[in-house]
Design a protein around this motif. Structure first.
Motif, mmCIF file in Angstrom:
data_model
loop_
_atom_site.group_PDB
_atom_site.id
_atom_site.type_symbol
_atom_site.label_atom_id
_atom_site.label_comp_id
_atom_site.label_asym_id
_atom_site.label_seq_id
_atom_site.Cartn_x
_atom_site.Cartn_y
_atom_site.Cartn_z
ATOM 1 N N ARG A 42 15.592 -2.918 2.120
ATOM 2 C CA ARG A 42 15.551 -2.747 0.661
ATOM 3 C C ARG A 42 16.360 -1.569 0.145
ATOM 4 O O ARG A 42 16.319 -1.268 -1.042
ATOM 5 C CB ARG A 42 14.119 -2.608 0.207
ATOM 6 N N ASP A 47 11.982 -0.422 -6.869
ATOM 7 C CA ASP A 47 10.675 -0.793 -6.356
ATOM 8 C C ASP A 47 10.509 -2.310 -6.391
ATOM 9 O O ASP A 47 10.522 -2.915 -7.456
ATOM 10 C CB ASP A 47 9.586 -0.129 -7.189
ATOM 11 N N ALA A 49 7.878 -3.749 -4.620
ATOM 12 C CA ALA A 49 6.506 -4.050 -4.203
ATOM 13 C C ALA A 49 5.916 -5.062 -5.175
ATOM 14 O O ALA A 49 6.028 -4.911 -6.387
ATOM 15 C CB ALA A 49 5.666 -2.784 -4.182
ATOM 16 N N ARG A 67 5.410 -6.421 0.212
ATOM 17 C CA ARG A 67 4.588 -5.213 0.218
ATOM 18 C C ARG A 67 5.498 -4.002 0.027
ATOM 19 O O ARG A 67 6.710 -4.111 0.063
ATOM 20 C CB ARG A 67 3.840 -5.106 1.544
ATOM 21 N N GLN A 68 4.894 -2.848 -0.122
ATOM 22 C CA GLN A 68 5.650 -1.597 -0.255
ATOM 23 C C GLN A 68 6.126 -1.177 1.131
ATOM 24 O O GLN A 68 5.392 -0.558 1.884
ATOM 25 C CB GLN A 68 4.764 -0.514 -0.886
ATOM 26 N N GLU A 69 7.334 -1.562 1.491
ATOM 27 C CA GLU A 69 7.934 -1.240 2.787
ATOM 28 C C GLU A 69 9.431 -1.029 2.584
ATOM 29 O O GLU A 69 10.011 -1.590 1.657
ATOM 30 C CB GLU A 69 7.759 -2.394 3.776
ATOM 31 N N ASP A 70 10.050 -0.281 3.484
ATOM 32 C CA ASP A 70 11.503 -0.106 3.434
ATOM 33 C C ASP A 70 12.226 -1.313 4.015
ATOM 34 O O ASP A 70 13.346 -1.613 3.644
ATOM 35 C CB ASP A 70 11.922 1.144 4.207
ATOM 36 N N THR A 72 11.383 -5.440 5.492
ATOM 37 C CA THR A 72 10.417 -6.530 5.546
ATOM 38 C C THR A 72 11.014 -7.652 6.372
ATOM 39 O O THR A 72 12.207 -7.924 6.293
ATOM 40 C CB THR A 72 10.131 -7.063 4.123
#
Length: 165
Positions: A42, A47, A49, A67-70, A72
């Motif tokens: 990402r 953002d 998320a 989800r909130q991840e760098d 995925t």
């Protein structure tokens, strides 16, 4: 004498067959599945998320929320009898609250065979998506590095750091 040779030959054949069937190696597709996967780095995006994603190939799609991840990993399972011929893979990401995708990329890919080591296997393909390279079958080194960091973070106990003193 001929009868003895036949008996010895049959015994050797039975021993060889039984050795194959009692192998400790997993067989018959265990550990391999047909599908397409995309590692999505990402970096360069805001953002995302809660954004929805869609990964489609061969007339079937996987959908979900990010989800909130760098980084995925998004996977799409395919039928076991899928053929390896080339076809389009499409990856779309739509930010939460939007109706317009921020990412809408596709590429043609040929699936590659993964053997289970016992004569069976499956067809699959791994891809990566980055802002710079787009959707590609050549996994950039920075994506591989980000995925390794992500796995280390998942393996670390909650609250622990992965850095050495």
């Amino acid at each position: 004498m001929i009868r003895l040779r036949v008996l010895v030959g049959v015994s050797a054949l039975l021993a060889a067959v039984s050795a194959c069937t009692t192998s400790s190696q997993p067989c018959a597709g265990v550990g391999v599945t047909s599908g397409v996967g995309v590692m999505f780095l990402r970096e360069g995006y805001g953002d995302l998320a809660g954004a929805s994603y869609e990964l489609c190939a061969r007339g079937t799609c996987a959908k979900g929320e990010l989800r909130q991840e760098d980084i995925t990993r998004v996977n799409l399972g395919l039928p076991d009898d899928v053929d390896p011929d080339g076809g389009s893979v499409r990856f779309r990401v739509t930010p939460k609250g939007s109706t317009r995708p921020e990412i809408d990329a596709s590429t043609d890919v040929k699936l590659t065979r993964q053997s289970d080591g016992c004569g069976g296997g499956a067809y699959s393909r791994g891809l990566a998506f980055t802002k710079k390279a787009g959707l590609t079958t050549k996994i950039p080194p920075n994506v591989t590095a980000a995925w390794r960091r992500h796995l280390k973070e998942l393996a670390a106990p909650s609250g622990a750091t992965t850095e050495s003193p």
